[in-house]
Design a protein around this motif. Structure first.
Motif, mmCIF file in Angstrom:
data_model
loop_
_atom_site.group_PDB
_atom_site.id
_atom_site.type_symbol
_atom_site.label_atom_id
_atom_site.label_comp_id
_atom_site.label_asym_id
_atom_site.label_seq_id
_atom_site.Cartn_x
_atom_site.Cartn_y
_atom_site.Cartn_z
ATOM 1 N N GLY A 268 0.789 -1.229 0.000
ATOM 2 C CA GLY A 268 0.000 0.000 0.000
ATOM 3 C C GLY A 268 0.815 1.270 0.000
ATOM 4 N N GLY A 269 2.113 1.168 0.315
ATOM 5 C CA GLY A 269 2.974 2.339 0.292
ATOM 6 C C GLY A 269 2.667 3.313 1.419
ATOM 7 N N GLY A 270 3.320 4.466 1.363
ATOM 8 C CA GLY A 270 3.113 5.501 2.364
ATOM 9 C C GLY A 270 4.275 5.630 3.317
ATOM 10 N N ILE A 271 4.198 6.654 4.155
ATOM 11 C CA ILE A 271 5.200 6.897 5.198
ATOM 12 C C ILE A 271 4.794 6.108 6.432
ATOM 13 N N ALA A 272 5.690 5.286 6.939
ATOM 14 C CA ALA A 272 5.392 4.463 8.120
ATOM 15 C C ALA A 272 5.328 5.337 9.366
ATOM 16 N N VAL A 273 4.200 5.273 10.069
ATOM 17 C CA VAL A 273 4.043 6.000 11.327
ATOM 18 C C VAL A 273 3.464 5.069 12.381
ATOM 19 N N ASP A 274 3.699 5.417 13.647
ATOM 20 C CA ASP A 274 3.119 4.628 14.730
ATOM 21 C C ASP A 274 1.700 5.120 15.007
ATOM 22 N N ALA A 275 1.104 4.635 16.096
ATOM 23 C CA ALA A 275 -0.285 4.986 16.391
ATOM 24 C C ALA A 275 -0.454 6.455 16.769
ATOM 25 N N SER A 276 0.651 7.134 17.105
ATOM 26 C CA SER A 276 0.583 8.569 17.379
ATOM 27 C C SER A 276 0.915 9.394 16.148
ATOM 28 N N LEU A 277 1.060 8.726 15.003
ATOM 29 C CA LEU A 277 1.353 9.344 13.711
ATOM 30 C C LEU A 277 2.766 9.909 13.635
ATOM 31 N N ARG A 278 3.655 9.396 14.473
ATOM 32 C CA ARG A 278 5.059 9.789 14.453
ATOM 33 C C ARG A 278 5.831 8.882 13.497
ATOM 34 N N THR A 279 6.711 9.479 12.702
ATOM 35 C CA THR A 279 7.524 8.730 11.751
ATOM 36 C C THR A 279 8.742 8.139 12.449
ATOM 37 N N SER A 280 9.664 7.598 11.670
ATOM 38 C CA SER A 280 10.905 7.067 12.230
ATOM 39 C C SER A 280 11.819 8.163 12.767
ATOM 40 N N ASP A 281 11.523 9.404 12.469
ATOM 41 C CA ASP A 281 12.211 10.559 13.062
ATOM 42 C C ASP A 281 11.297 11.125 14.137
ATOM 43 N N PRO A 282 11.735 11.211 15.391
ATOM 44 C CA PRO A 282 10.835 11.609 16.486
ATOM 45 C C PRO A 282 10.277 13.020 16.379
ATOM 46 N N ASP A 283 10.855 13.860 15.523
ATOM 47 C CA ASP A 283 10.348 15.223 15.371
ATOM 48 C C ASP A 283 9.526 15.415 14.099
ATOM 49 N N ILE A 284 9.241 14.317 13.413
ATOM 50 C CA ILE A 284 8.479 14.399 12.168
ATOM 51 C C ILE A 284 7.265 13.473 12.252
ATOM 52 N N TYR A 285 6.117 13.993 11.852
ATOM 53 C CA TYR A 285 4.853 13.260 11.868
ATOM 54 C C TYR A 285 4.283 13.227 10.449
ATOM 55 N N ALA A 286 3.314 12.361 10.222
ATOM 56 C CA ALA A 286 2.644 12.302 8.921
ATOM 57 C C ALA A 286 1.159 12.045 9.141
ATOM 58 N N ALA A 287 0.330 12.630 8.268
ATOM 59 C CA ALA A 287 -1.122 12.483 8.389
ATOM 60 C C ALA A 287 -1.756 12.511 7.007
ATOM 61 N N GLY A 288 -3.015 12.056 6.946
ATOM 62 C CA GLY A 288 -3.741 12.055 5.689
ATOM 63 C C GLY A 288 -3.366 10.882 4.802
ATOM 64 N N ASP A 289 -3.545 11.063 3.499
ATOM 65 C CA ASP A 289 -3.346 9.982 2.527
ATOM 66 C C ASP A 289 -1.971 9.345 2.592
ATOM 67 N N VAL A 290 -0.962 10.132 2.943
ATOM 68 C CA VAL A 290 0.421 9.655 2.843
ATOM 69 C C VAL A 290 0.836 8.790 4.026
ATOM 70 N N ALA A 291 0.091 8.817 5.116
ATOM 71 C CA ALA A 291 0.485 8.143 6.352
ATOM 72 C C ALA A 291 -0.015 6.699 6.392
ATOM 73 N N ALA A 292 0.891 5.766 6.593
ATOM 74 C CA ALA A 292 0.544 4.360 6.796
ATOM 75 C C ALA A 292 0.725 4.069 8.282
#
Length: 421
Positions: A268-292
């Protein structure tokens, strides 16, 4: 901890980004909020582009998330028409297309998705269209009106939600419509063959022609204009315009170049985020269509491309950026309007996940609720021209309880009564 000297940057001017900016202010953040939009229009919602705005029911101003003056009142710094072209995680900065560098303390990527392109001869012709942006909808609205006046033909590649909604809009203008779809029914992987057939019948009643089990292989034209669309089974369909509605791909280039963890395209692709929508970088988050995102109670990673996810995940990410405890566990939801049929779908039931589909109501009259079950547990529900059932449907899905299929099928049994106290 967050203080007034910090700068929060949001890349992406869609609904998720705009609602995240709004939430930062409503939650009391007094630092800088910078919203970077690669389009020149202020942030807008996308459902009207294939629904109310496209059919001519709604005006252009109705699509915007906020009136333009709101951003200045909320002290949101807008960079319109400026794509983010580079993310430097070490320097904590984003470089824009004009060379401007913007520092961030925390960053939200809400870059959305983009239409998948047809990889066939003829896609450079003037009559080949996509539908993702307001400019696309403006152009397509004029095209459909022109086709209707001139008895013109529109060929649509793809019988997903966008393809079907545009088909309905085109017929409303009086255009001739042919839909080419590789699967045996519309929405085959979403709804399965039985309910997919319902949409075949609906559109056929309104004059839409379907060509199933085929893909476009070439778009032919003359002097830059479309003349016909050919399929891999040797058929040729007359066409004055062609819409590619074969899905969307998450816009992950910025994240990928910066080395953020991504999800494989096969998943499905996208930027991997945890349940808090945080990416593999602790200061970067992702939301919407791009967030997996890791979904807490579904137990899987999920990327959702629908309006409700943008509406709700943007604010959730904003709260997480502020240091609040966030667990994004919304039940996936979407809606569609086609002709006189309105529907809402809640849940997640991918192919192979369910063993039974139960309906209550009158499927023939298109007034019913469908339930997708796995070992008696409700995975998803869709209400068609039946209203005010979304809340109990979502509660039943969340409960994970085993349900009696006969009770689900019985309109005399209130859905609320099946929810354990």
């Amino acid at each position: 901890m967050v203080d007034a000297h910090q700068t929060f940057v949001i890349v992406g001017g869609g609904l998720a980004g705009a609602k995240a900016a709004e939430t930062l202010r409503s939650e009391g953040f007094t630092g800088r909020v910078i919203l970077i939009c690669d389009e020149r229009d202020h942030p807008y919602e996308r459902p009207p582009l294939s629904k109310g705005y496209l059919i001519g029911k709604d005006d252009r101003e109705s699509v915007f998330v906020h009136e333009p003056a709101w951003y200045a009142r909320a002290d949101i710094e807008l960079h319109l028409g400026q794509p983010a072209v580079h993310l430097d995680r070490e320097a904590k900065s984003v470089r824009l297309g004009d060379g401007t560098r913007v520092h961030y303390d925390r960053l939200l990527l809400a870059t959305g998705s983009e239409p998948r392109r047809l990889d066939i001869p003829g896609t450079g012709l003037a009559g080949v269209h996509h539908l993702r942006r307001l400019a696309h909808a403006e152009r397509l609205r004029g095209v459909l009106a022109s086709l209707g006046r001139d008895n013109g033909h529109l060929v649509i590649a793809g019988a997903g939600w966008i393809g079907l909604e545009v088909a309905a809009a085109a017929r409303g203008y009086g255009a001739e419509v042919t839909v080419v779809e590789a699967e045996p029914t519309p929405l085959h992987t979403v709804l399965g063959p039985e309910l997919g057939q319902l949409f075949t019948d609906l559109h056929a009643e309104h004059g839409v022609r379907f060509h199933f089990g085929a893909r476009l292989t070439e778009i032919t034209g003359h002097d830059g204009m479309v003349l016909a669309a050919r399929t891999d089974d040797g058929e040729e369909h007359p066409a004055h315009d062609v819409l590619a509605a074969i899905g969307a791909a998450p816009r992950t280039a910025l994240a990928e170049a910066a080395g953020l963890a991504l999800v494989d395209r096969a998943d499905g692709g996208g930027i991997a985020v945890d349940a808090s929508l945080r990416t593999s970088d602790p200061d970067i988050y992702a939301a919407g269509d791009v967030a997996a995102a890791e979904h807490p109670w579904l137990g899987t990673r999920l990327r959702v491309e629908h309006w409700a996810n943008a509406l709700n995940s943007g604010p959730a990410a904003a709260r997480a950026m502020l240091g609040q405890e966030v667990s994004y566990d919304r039940v996936p939801y979407f809606f569609s309007d086609q002709y006189d049929v309105g529907l809402e779908y809640s849940g997640w039931a991918p192919p192979g996940s369910y063993d039974q589909v139960v309906c209550r109501g009158d499927v023939g009259k298109r007034e019913f609720v469908a339930f997708w079950l796995s070992e008696g547990r409700l995975l998803a529900g869709m209400n068609v021209n039946v209203w005010d059932v979304t809340d109990p449907l979502q509660k039943l899905i969340r409960s994970g309880a085993r349900l009696d299929p006969e009770a689900l099928a019985d309109p005399g049994v209130p859905l609320d009564s099946l929810i354990a106290p």
